[in-house]
Design an enzyme around this catalytic site. Structure first.
Site, short mmCIF file in Angstrom:
data_model
loop_
_atom_site.label_atom_id
_atom_site.label_comp_id
_atom_site.label_asym_id
_atom_site.label_seq_id
_atom_site.Cartn_x
_atom_site.Cartn_y
_atom_site.Cartn_z
N GLU A 18 0.82 -1.20 0.00
CA GLU A 18 0.00 0.00 0.00
C GLU A 18 0.86 1.26 0.00
OE1 GLU A 18 -3.87 -0.44 1.92
OE2 GLU A 18 -3.34 1.27 3.13
N GLU A 32 2.07 1.69 -3.38
CA GLU A 32 0.97 2.13 -4.25
C GLU A 32 0.74 3.63 -4.07
OE1 GLU A 32 -2.85 0.34 -3.47
OE2 GLU A 32 -3.84 1.48 -5.07
N CYS A 85 -8.46 -1.99 4.10
CA CYS A 85 -8.31 -3.20 4.93
C CYS A 85 -9.57 -3.54 5.68
CB CYS A 85 -7.19 -3.10 5.93
SG CYS A 85 -6.21 -1.66 5.81
N SER A 99 -7.49 1.95 -2.26
CA SER A 99 -6.27 1.23 -2.58
C SER A 99 -6.68 -0.13 -3.15
CB SER A 99 -5.46 1.04 -1.30
OG SER A 99 -4.58 -0.05 -1.46
N LYS A 152 -15.46 -9.71 7.82
CA LYS A 152 -14.41 -10.58 7.26
C LYS A 152 -15.01 -11.88 6.73
CE LYS A 152 -10.65 -8.16 8.06
NZ LYS A 152 -9.86 -7.69 6.92
N GLU A 190 -16.15 -10.99 3.39
CA GLU A 190 -14.98 -10.75 2.53
C GLU A 190 -14.38 -12.08 2.08
OE1 GLU A 190 -11.40 -9.27 4.44
OE2 GLU A 190 -11.05 -7.88 2.79
N GLU A 227 -14.35 -13.01 -5.89
CA GLU A 227 -13.06 -12.68 -6.51
C GLU A 227 -11.87 -13.10 -5.63
OE1 GLU A 227 -15.35 -10.54 -5.48
OE2 GLU A 227 -14.51 -8.72 -4.60
N CYS A 277 -10.38 -1.77 14.57
CA CYS A 277 -10.70 -3.19 14.75
C CYS A 277 -10.86 -3.59 16.21
CB CYS A 277 -9.62 -4.05 14.13
SG CYS A 277 -9.35 -3.65 12.40
#
Ligand SMILES: Cc1cc2nc3c(=O)[nH]c(=O)nc-3n(C[C@H](O)[C@H](O)[C@H](O)COP(=O)(O)O)c2cc1C
Ligand code: SF4
Ligand code: SF4
Ligand code: SF4
Ligand code: SF4
Ligand code: FES
Ligand code: FES
Lengths: 591, 393, 157
Positions: free
Chosen positions: A279, A282, A305, A325, A364, A367, A372, A521
């Site tokens: 990241e 990036e 994230c 990102s 999560k 996710e 994908e 988190c």
């Protein structure tokens, strides 16, 4: 200041204090259900009623301001009788099946029922005559027959998250809590953040549990089960075992996971360090494209994230997805590497690997199940469990976490820096990224005492910092003297503020960290209940303690990170990285 | 000879002067003067709760706020009540004048009439009146604009804070009080919510003076009151009577000679059995005075052919549907009361279960969030007290 | 079929793009379509920039905002105490017989829906009912039959 008497004890409180708060001050506990420190006052459950001298009616102490000269009785016979009747009413419309309930033992309604125990039902059972449909979506589970209609979830979703996926619907006896048209969570704008779960006093809203499947995999000799644990789990897992919030149990947790039978106990923090490398690069690449190559590139870049946040932006700002990102979250980076790099190094058939992550998060789960997320050729992460689910598994195995020795993570992918650890707190990703980015650009350490970037820490909803780049390395001379403004937001309502600025083209920032949950988190939707600001602060302090105690505090100095690039990935943003560590997003419906 | 009801003529008094003349005159008076007159007159809200109107306006006047609102509560949902309907049809100008005077007193520029959906058929005529009213406001230099907000079918929205939520486009759930609407009302701005009839009365106080107004009323009560008379009566309809009459006087006038019980104040009011007709006075109670029954004006008469069990069942069906459902005692309590009396009737529960239900009703009275849940016990307990046998057997 | 997107646009224009306009807009849709479909709710949500759940939660609170398809004419018979005493059952029975439907149902030709409602403020002329907002009171079997007949006749013209 206001002076009043509660149960004949004098107490002085500032104006605007509720009776409930005033009582707490002198150690008088009034039971509550619809009240939560994080939320606005509802005053609808009525279990907190108290008697006020001179008033014929009882008043809800959570909703009634203390007044000068008031004489309050919180547990008089009149109050106890009323509270008893109200409790029995709630139970009469509640499908009491404590032995079959996920919240058994950690349920506010159960506590109240215990206090006002009756050996028989006082009223006619209303719960079992209704037809109930249980929503089992990927991440969440809603059982309306356990719902007491306190609307804490509704207020959470509106006030903390600004999503409004939930509402009360209908009225009178038909009043219920529901999504749009009683659809499942999977079909509506819900982000799966699980904040409603953390705020639900009963077992009505919970995460969807997957530990039975994990047990099965563990028992299967053909499977190699690897587990990785997110940074914020180690500062909260102690709570279900009676430890003080903020107790660090990293070593005991590793020991417990090993005893549960996981074949390899690894660390998401490793993947967090990896995220920072990708990241960070990036970000620098985007800056270069913009300022050197003059390309159109979306800035600020926003972290990706937090899967609750990602789903939120997909729904709410589908036109701004470029700002995200492309880095996968640490969980998904971990998963992609577990079935490639790790499998290769260990000589294990990736088809036999079951990759489990322990997360503070319910999103999560969603996710992990995104279509994908299969870049290893397999489902990268097979299951995401919450901190709460792990605590259950440990209890099911008869393990007392508090009595375990401290053990280390396995290798490879078990080593992390302090930068990886602070991912768990709001501002942590930004701080970790700046520690690395600054060094890449200038060759020097980020200029904050002990590397602690204080302005991005703490519980303020939106935090800002400015980093000035001076004496840059020659290849980054285009950044010489640049003052880079960054921002950090947590809780999706705060995220909206940042996003609306971007939408209007008025954002002053170049880099933004957003976490779906308040506090980051550590306050995630999968964390132990209760969670409130006091507990959030304690977990955050623990995170920074853990960071400060680490010999390595910067992601790029993590030796396992260096190793993975040397042996496998070759270079940040390289071809392999692109395939395994980066992703794309989906536009979703706004309403 | 039995005593009699006294007819009054304030609200429906023939009103030959130019319709908005009084409004024009009142606007010349200072707000404090008007408040003082209202306080002197002893006028209390006609929507049921009976809060002194002068005080309410005073609080709203003193409240800080860049914008303020005047709200006319025309949600009239209490079963057995239809007197606001007659005002809206017959003397809407008096009501609008009252709203205009209120706007002048508290400093509001906007107001609305919350009209229940069941009265949608009155909307067109009312809008015409409002347009006419606006012309006069302009003429008198009163910067005040009124609109109609239509309800959509929910009794509880008659409760003032639920009404405000509904007007804001939300679910009609009552709010916590405090804060009261006079400080945080519509869109959290200071707001006066008054009943249709209250606005008419306020206007009439300005017209005939506080002293004259206070001459009406018996047994210490002030002013006249509209009554909606229905049920087993020979002459159902809307009547303007002096406040402070006894139930007996009412029954003498309106009963069909066979009256067994009278429900005063709609389903959220009290049921008075024949034996107590003499003792019960209709009006606002002083402190702890159980013999006064306040009412928004609903009077329902039941004769000897009626089963009080059936009456109670019908009431409770009404409540369990019309509760907003947000607070426990009311949402669950109404269902339990209904299920409970049915179970007793069928013999599924012992007659003693009625005591549990009675206790439940009393708990609802003291713990419910708003007036709806609080008032269920009024009818429940008064019917059970007097007609226990009918309920059980 | 009127152009519905246009309908919502017009309603938003008329009442303003703000939360306070939600009920008038929903009522405007009901007036045209008799009920509020899922698609309309989503369109309104979009138009006012609020969530679908909020529209659904609010709409379902109000009994005059139907969420199920309804007939062209909605009959709402008062079932509260005074009308109940004065013959509401006979009214319902007559309508059922005339139309061949039960309470809550719609005739197969989509012309009538029969519902019950709480007190409509016509107790002095009980029993009473509303048909599409129009009041009919002091009802008896014959009167009801005539009213229904008239509605049916109007349809033919
Ligand atoms: C359940 C409930 C329903 C009510 N319905 C009405 C109503 O239909 N009309 C009305 O004027 N007041 C109604 N009220 C009283 C209002 O809350 C409020 O007190 C009144 O509008 C104030 O006006 P007033 O002071 O002029 O009476 C209701 C109260 C409750 C608790
Ligand atoms: S929600 Fe609480 S009270 Fe209800 S079944 Fe579960 S543990 Fe028991
Ligand atoms: S998971 Fe989050 S977004 Fe979904 S309903 Fe709960 S609070 Fe709202
Ligand atoms: S789901 Fe939970 S938080 Fe939401 S209303 Fe029901 S009990 Fe309360
Ligand atoms: S008492 Fe009834 S109507 Fe009032 S707030 Fe409670 S549930 Fe709603
Ligand atoms: S906690 Fe006070 S009313 Fe629910
Ligand atoms: S009871 Fe039917 S109109 Fe009032």
């Amino acid at each position: 200041m206001i002076t009043l008497k509660i149960n004949n004890t004098q107490v002085e409180v500032p104006e605007g204090t509720t009776i409930l708060e005033a009582a707490k001050k002198i150690g008088v506990e009034i039971p509550t259900l619809c009240h939560h420190e994080d939320l606005c006052v509802a005053g609808n459950c009525r279990v907190c009623v108290v008697e006020i001298k001179g008033r014929p009616r009882l008043e809800a102490s959570c909703a009634t301001p203390a007044e000068n000269g008031m004489e309050v009785f919180t547990h008089s016979a009149k109050v106890r009788n009323a509270r008893n009747v109200i409790t029995q009413l709630l139970l009469s419309e509640h499908a009491e099946e404590c032995t079959l309930c996920y919240k058994n033992g950690n349920c506010e309604l159960q506590n109240l029922a215990e206090e006002y125990y009756h050996d028989d039902e006082m009223f006619i059972d209303l719960a079992h005559e209704r037809e109930h449909r249980i929503d089992k979506s990927t991440a969440l589970r809603y059982d309306p027959s356990k719902c007491i209609r306190c609307q804490r979830c509704v207020r959470t979703c509106a006030e903390i998250q600004g999503v409004n996926a939930l509402s009360a619907a209908f009225k009178g006896k038909d009043m219920m809590i529901t999504t749009f048209m009683e659809k499942t969570f999977g079909e509506v704008v819900c982000t799966n953040c699980g904040q409603c779960v953390v705020h639900c006093p009963t077992g009505a809203l919970t995460e969807r549990t997957y530990y039975d499947e994990i047990w099965e995999a563990i028992e299967d000799p053909d499977k190699h089960v690897v587990v990785n644990t997110a940074p914020s789990v180690r500062v909260a897992l102690g709570e279900p075992f009676g430890l003080e919030p903020g107790t660090i149990v990293t070593g005991q947790m590793a020991a417990a996971l090993r005893r549960l039978g996981f074949d390899s106990v690894l660390d998401t923090d490793f993947a967090a360090d990896l995220t920072i490398i990708e990241e960070g690069n990036e970000f620098i690449q985007r800056l270069k494209k913009k300022f050197v190559d003059g390309e159109e590139v979306a800035l600020p870049m926003i972290t990706s994230c937090s899967p609750g946040w990602v789903k939120f932006i997909e729904h709410m700002y589908p036109d701004l997805l470029d700002h995200l990102s492309t880095c996968k979250s640490p969980q998904q980076m971990f998963g992609a590497l577990a079935k490639t790099y790790y499998a290769e190094k260990k000589g294990i058939d990736p088809a036999k690997i079951v990759s489990v992550s322990i997360m503070p998060c319910t999103a999560k789960k969603f996710e992990a199940n995104r279509p994908e997320m299969k870049s290893s050729g397999y489902q990268d992460i097979d299951a995401g469990l919450t901190t709460r689910e792990l605590a259950k598994m440990i209890k099911q195995a008869g393990i007392d976490l508090t009595k375990l020795p401290e053990e280390d993570f396995d290798s490879i992918m078990g080593e992390s820096s302090g930068a990886g650890v602070i991912f768990g707190a709001t501002g942590g990703v930004m701080e970790a990224a700046l520690r690395t980015v600054y060094e890449i650009i200038t060759g020097r350490e980020v200029p904050f005492r002990h590397l602690d970037i204080q302005p991005v820490r703490g519980l303020d909803g939106v935090k800002e910092a400015t980093i000035k780049f001076e004496n840059c390395k020659s290849e980054y001379s285009f950044l010489e003297g640049a003052e880079v403004k960054v921002a950090v937001a947590h809780g999706l309502r705060n995220a909206r503020k940042i996003m609306d600025q971007i939408k209007e083209g008025k954002s002053p920032y170049l880099f933004v960290e957003i976490m779906a949950c308040p506090g980051g988190c550590i306050g995630g939707g999968g964390q132990p209940i209760p969670t409130n600001d006091e507990i959030r602060m304690k977990r955050i302090e623990a995170i920074y303690r853990e960071d400060a105690g680490k010999p390595i505090r910067k992601s790029h100095e993590n030796p396992e990170i260096k190793q993975v690039y040397e042996e496998f990935l070759k270079k940040p943003l390289g071809e392999k990285s692109h395939k395994l560590l980066h992703t794309h997003y989906t536009k979703r419906n706004r309403y | 000879m039995a005593s009699q009801v006294k007819r009054a003529e304030i609200i429906f008094a023939p009103y030959s002067e130019y319709p908005y003349k009084i409004l024009g005159e009142a606007l010349k008076k200072s707000p404090d003067e008007i408040i003082e007159a209202l306080i002197q007159s002893g006028l209390r809200g006609r929507g049921g709760a009976g809060f002194p109107t002068g005080l309410k306006w005073k609080f709203a006047k003193e409240a800080q706020g860049d914008e303020k609102y005047v709200v006319c509560n025309a949600d009239e949902g209490e079963p057995g009540t239809f007197k606001d309907r007659d005002i809206l049809v017959k003397v809407p100008r008096k009501m609008l004048s009252g709203m205009g005077i209120c706007a002048h007193v508290i400093g509001a520029k906007k107001g609305f009439i919350y009209l229940r959906a069941e009265y949608d058929y009155l909307k067109e005529a009312l809008q015409k009146e409002i347009d006419f009213f606006h012309q006069h406001c302009e003429k008198y230099g009163l910067d005040f604009h009124v609109e109609i907000k239509s309800g959509a079918g929910a009794y509880v929205v008659g409760e003032e804070t639920a009404l405000l939520n509904s007007a804001e486009g939300k679910r009609g759930e009552p709010r916590n009080k405090p804060p009261f609407p006079v400080t945080e009302g519509y869109l959290n701005k200071p707001t006066v919510v008054n009943n249709v009839e209250t606005f008419v009365n306020a206007m009439m106080v300005c017209r005939i003076g506080a002293e004259e107004f206070a001459k009406y009323g018996m047994r210490g009560q002030k002013g006249s009151k509209l009554f909606s008379i229905a049920g087993d009566t020979t002459k159902p309809g809307v009547y303007e009577l002096e406040l402070g009459l006894t139930v007996e006087e009412l029954v003498n006038e309106f009963g069909d000679g066979n009256t067994k019980a009278v429900q005063v104040g709609g389903v959220s009011g009290f049921c008075v059995p024949r034996a107590k007709f003499k003792d019960k006075t209709i009006g606002f109670p002083g402190k702890d005075d159980v013999n006064y029954i306040p009412t928004g004006g609903s009077i329902m008469l039941f004769n000897h052919t009626r089963s009080m069990y059936h009456v109670l069942e019908n009431y409770l069906e009404f409540f369990e549907e019309e509760s907003c459902g947000q607070c426990t005692p009311c949402r669950v309590g109404t269902q339990q009361l209904l299920k409970g009396i049915k179970a007793i009737k069928k013999g599924e529960k012992d007659p003693e279960y009625l005591d549990t239900l009675y206790k439940l009703a009393e708990t609802m009275k003291v713990t419910s969030k708003c007036g709806l849940g609080q008032s269920v016990a009024n009818s429940f307990c008064s019917i059970v007290d007097e007609f226990k046998e009918e309920i059980i057997y | 079929m009127p152009d519905t997107t246009k309908l919502i646009e017009n309603l938003v224009e008329k009442y303003g793009k703000k939360r306070e306009s939600l009920l008038p807009i929903l009522k405007g849709i009901i007036e045209e379509e008799r009920y509020l479909s899922e698609e309309r709710m989503l369109e309104v949500a979009k138009a006012l920039d609020i969530s679908g759940a909020e529209v659904y939660g609010t709409a379902s609170f109000y009994s005059f905002i139907d969420l199920k398809p309804r007939g062209k004419h909605i009959i709402r018979v008062c079932k509260t105490i005074v009308c109940d005493m004065k013959g509401k059952n006979e009214v319902i029975k007559t309508i059922k017989d005339c139309l061949g439907i039960d309470v809550g149902e719609t005739t197969t030709d989509g012309m009538f829906t029969l519902l019950q409602t709480n007190c409509i403020g016509q107790c002095d002329h009980a029993p009473a009912m509303l048909i599409d907002g129009e009041v009919y009171n002091e009802l008896n079997a014959e009167k009801v039959r005539n009213i229904i007949k008239e509605y049916k006749l109007n349809r033919q013209n």
